[in-house]
Motif scaffolding. Structure first.
Motif, PDB file in Angstrom:
ATOM      1  N   GLU A  64       0.843  -1.187   0.000  1.00 38.20           N
ATOM      2  CA  GLU A  64       0.000   0.000   0.000  1.00 38.20           C
ATOM      3  C   GLU A  64       0.882   1.242   0.000  1.00 38.20           C
ATOM      4  N   THR A  65       0.433   2.244  -0.692  1.00 37.87           N
ATOM      5  CA  THR A  65       1.187   3.489  -0.646  1.00 37.87           C
ATOM      6  C   THR A  65       0.314   4.642  -0.147  1.00 37.87           C
ATOM      7  N   GLU A  66      -0.947   4.336   0.066  1.00 34.70           N
ATOM      8  CA  GLU A  66      -1.846   5.369   0.554  1.00 34.70           C
ATOM      9  C   GLU A  66      -1.533   5.656   2.022  1.00 34.70           C
ATOM     10  N   ASN A  67      -1.555   6.907   2.375  1.00 40.57           N
ATOM     11  CA  ASN A  67      -1.267   7.356   3.752  1.00 40.57           C
ATOM     12  C   ASN A  67       0.149   7.034   4.214  1.00 40.57           C
ATOM     13  N   LEU A  68       1.002   6.709   3.285  1.00 40.10           N
ATOM     14  CA  LEU A  68       2.387   6.393   3.639  1.00 40.10           C
ATOM     15  C   LEU A  68       3.135   7.692   3.959  1.00 40.10           C
ATOM     16  N   LYS A  69       3.663   7.778   5.184  1.00 45.42           N
ATOM     17  CA  LYS A  69       4.297   9.023   5.608  1.00 45.42           C
ATOM     18  C   LYS A  69       5.818   8.929   5.630  1.00 45.42           C
ATOM     19  N   HIS A  70       6.315   7.734   5.829  1.00 47.41           N
ATOM     20  CA  HIS A  70       7.767   7.561   5.911  1.00 47.41           C
ATOM     21  C   HIS A  70       8.070   6.185   5.331  1.00 47.41           C
ATOM     22  N   ALA A  71       8.914   6.142   4.320  1.00 43.80           N
ATOM     23  CA  ALA A  71       9.159   4.852   3.660  1.00 43.80           C
ATOM     24  C   ALA A  71      10.635   4.524   3.610  1.00 43.80           C
ATOM     25  N   GLU A  72      10.965   3.326   4.044  1.00 42.84           N
ATOM     26  CA  GLU A  72      12.352   2.867   3.979  1.00 42.84           C
ATOM     27  C   GLU A  72      12.496   1.660   3.070  1.00 42.84           C
ATOM     28  N   TYR A  73      11.392   1.052   2.751  1.00 42.15           N
ATOM     29  CA  TYR A  73      11.487  -0.106   1.872  1.00 42.15           C
ATOM     30  C   TYR A  73      10.291  -0.143   0.935  1.00 42.15           C
ATOM     31  N   ARG A  74      10.444  -0.953  -0.082  1.00 41.30           N
ATOM     32  CA  ARG A  74       9.385  -1.155  -1.036  1.00 41.30           C
ATOM     33  C   ARG A  74       9.307  -2.648  -1.291  1.00 41.30           C
ATOM     34  N   LEU A  75       8.138  -3.175  -1.400  1.00 34.68           N
ATOM     35  CA  LEU A  75       8.021  -4.609  -1.655  1.00 34.68           C
ATOM     36  C   LEU A  75       7.542  -4.842  -3.075  1.00 34.68           C
ATOM     37  N   TYR A  76       8.227  -5.735  -3.733  1.00 27.83           N
ATOM     38  CA  TYR A  76       7.794  -6.173  -5.057  1.00 27.83           C
ATOM     39  C   TYR A  76       7.680  -7.684  -5.022  1.00 27.83           C
ATOM     40  N   ASP A  77       7.093  -8.250  -6.071  1.00 30.19           N
ATOM     41  CA  ASP A  77       7.098  -9.700  -6.179  1.00 30.19           C
ATOM     42  C   ASP A  77       8.544 -10.152  -6.318  1.00 30.19           C
ATOM     43  N   TYR A  78       8.784 -11.381  -5.926  1.00 35.50           N
ATOM     44  CA  TYR A  78      10.163 -11.880  -5.918  1.00 35.50           C
ATOM     45  C   TYR A  78      10.405 -12.833  -7.083  1.00 35.50           C
ATOM     46  N   ARG A  79      11.616 -12.824  -7.548  1.00 32.76           N
ATOM     47  CA  ARG A  79      11.978 -13.779  -8.590  1.00 32.76           C
ATOM     48  C   ARG A  79      13.486 -14.013  -8.561  1.00 32.76           C
ATOM     49  N   ARG A  80      13.856 -15.273  -8.556  1.00 30.35           N
ATOM     50  CA  ARG A  80      15.276 -15.583  -8.597  1.00 30.35           C
ATOM     51  C   ARG A  80      15.477 -16.967  -9.215  1.00 30.35           C
ATOM     52  N   THR A  81      16.512 -17.085  -9.999  1.00 32.57           N
ATOM     53  CA  THR A  81      16.793 -18.351 -10.661  1.00 32.57           C
ATOM     54  C   THR A  81      18.183 -18.833 -10.260  1.00 32.57           C
ATOM     55  N   PHE A  82      18.260 -20.109  -9.966  1.00 32.42           N
ATOM     56  CA  PHE A  82      19.554 -20.712  -9.640  1.00 32.42           C
ATOM     57  C   PHE A  82      19.864 -21.772 -10.693  1.00 32.42           C
ATOM     58  N   ARG A  83      21.129 -21.902 -10.987  1.00 30.05           N
ATOM     59  CA  ARG A  83      21.553 -22.975 -11.872  1.00 30.05           C
ATOM     60  C   ARG A  83      22.006 -24.127 -10.970  1.00 30.05           C
ATOM     61  N   VAL A  84      21.398 -25.260 -11.148  1.00 28.12           N
ATOM     62  CA  VAL A  84      21.755 -26.394 -10.292  1.00 28.12           C
ATOM     63  C   VAL A  84      22.450 -27.473 -11.115  1.00 28.12           C
ATOM     64  N   GLY A  85      23.222 -28.290 -10.426  1.00 34.32           N
ATOM     65  CA  GLY A  85      23.957 -29.342 -11.107  1.00 34.32           C
ATOM     66  C   GLY A  85      23.097 -30.571 -11.363  1.00 34.32           C
ATOM     67  N   ASP A  86      23.714 -31.569 -11.941  1.00 35.25           N
ATOM     68  CA  ASP A  86      22.982 -32.793 -12.256  1.00 35.25           C
ATOM     69  C   ASP A  86      22.837 -33.712 -11.051  1.00 35.25           C
ATOM     70  N   ASP A  87      23.459 -33.330  -9.945  1.00 35.34           N
ATOM     71  CA  ASP A  87      23.434 -34.227  -8.790  1.00 35.34           C
ATOM     72  C   ASP A  87      22.183 -34.091  -7.933  1.00 35.34           C
ATOM     73  N   ILE A  88      21.196 -33.315  -8.410  1.00 34.98           N
ATOM     74  CA  ILE A  88      19.992 -33.110  -7.609  1.00 34.98           C
ATOM     75  C   ILE A  88      18.848 -33.996  -8.079  1.00 34.98           C
ATOM     76  N   ASN A  89      18.188 -34.578  -7.116  1.00 40.36           N
ATOM     77  CA  ASN A  89      17.020 -35.393  -7.410  1.00 40.36           C
ATOM     78  C   ASN A  89      15.803 -34.473  -7.499  1.00 40.36           C
ATOM     79  N   GLY A  90      15.443 -34.144  -8.718  1.00 38.79           N
ATOM     80  CA  GLY A  90      14.396 -33.151  -8.954  1.00 38.79           C
ATOM     81  C   GLY A  90      13.009 -33.544  -8.479  1.00 38.79           C
ATOM     82  N   ASN A  91      12.795 -34.834  -8.279  1.00 40.54           N
ATOM     83  CA  ASN A  91      11.451 -35.283  -7.906  1.00 40.54           C
ATOM     84  C   ASN A  91      11.144 -35.143  -6.423  1.00 40.54           C
TER      85      ASN A  91
END
Lengths: 122, 137
Positions: A64-91
């Motif tokens: 929310e930005t309504e009635n915001l009087k002092h702001a130190e952070y902002r939230l957005y949706d998150y997204r991150r991608t990691f490259r993983v090796g072949d040694d992981i059991n994906g299931n």
């Protein structure tokens, strides 16, 4: 005019934060912990495509930005991608979302786990 | 008006710009605010503080109101100390932050909620801090 407004909104939608993460490795698994404040477990989407593990987190309530009087952070949706090796059991990847922290357990494949070899005496 | 042109003026300006950029850019360890970061909302007589505290349990958090100062303190426990870490971006430890409120608040109507790593503290202006109308006799 209305078209301009529409594109403005779409641009806003594409903003993401890359959540900060810790990665641990044990003999049997990798553990990724990520800070994703504002996201509950229904907002998490995890996909493993070939060697790319992507994590998306949608905020439960957009900031929310309504009635915001002092702001130190902002939230957005998150997204991150990691490259993983072949040694992981994906299931058998396990994910837990608690207090805005996502914990992912990525078990290693049995082939790569250290094995104890019994010596049989003939 | 006559001014002298110094070829190095622009170079110095550029150097200042680069300095400002690196000094003022928020990066890890160089944030203008202490942990936790808060957003403050104000509407009429209500004041809402929203702090980002991911991974902090209710039990590890302490909120104290002392007259017009509000203190949020606690500890962020490291849950993976026994495992070897191959990448570390998050930080742990104890923290404390104090805010000076713009007016006194009703002590009995404070409520705090911790959800998905976001702490919301709702405060209400005390009756003494509200503007009073004085009747002229």
């Amino acid at each position: 005019m209305s078209k301009e407004l529409k594109t403005g909104r779409e641009e806003k939608k594409t903003k993401y934060t890359a959540p900060i993460a810790d990665i641990y490795e044990t003999e049997s698994e990798y553990i990724i912990t990520m800070d994703m404040p504002g996201v509950d477990k229904n907002g998490i989407e995890i996909t493993l495509d070939n060697n790319e593990l992507s994590i998306m987190g949608t905020l439960e309530n957009p900031m929310e930005t309504e009635n915001l009087k002092h702001a130190e952070y902002r939230l957005y949706d998150y997204r991150r991608t990691f490259r993983v090796g072949d040694d992981i059991n994906g299931n058998s990847i396990n994910a837990v979302m608690e207090d805005g922290v996502l914990t992912l357990n990525l078990p290693k494949k049995d082939e790569v786990k250290p094995r104890k070899i019994e010596i049989t005496v003939a | 008006m006559i001014t002298t042109f110094d070829i190095f003026d622009d170079v110095l300006k550029l150097r200042d710009m680069v300095d400002t950029f690196f000094r003022d850019t928020p990066s890890a360890g160089n944030r203008p605010y202490d942990f936790p970061y808060v957003n403050i909302f104000e509407k009429d007589d209500k004041l809402d503080l929203r702090a980002v505290l991911p991974g902090i349990k209710k039990e590890d958090l302490k909120i104290e109101l002392n007259d017009r100062t509000l203190t949020i303190s606690g500890e962020r426990k490291n849950t993976c100390t026994d495992r070897p870490c191959i990448r570390r971006e998050r930080s742990f430890g104890s923290f404390s932050r104090t805010f000076r409120l713009p007016y006194s608040v009703k002590g009995e109507s404070i409520s705090a909620q911790l959800k998905n790593g976001i702490l919301t503290i709702s405060l209400e202006k005390s009756d003494e801090a509200k503007p009073k109308r004085i009747e002229i006799r």
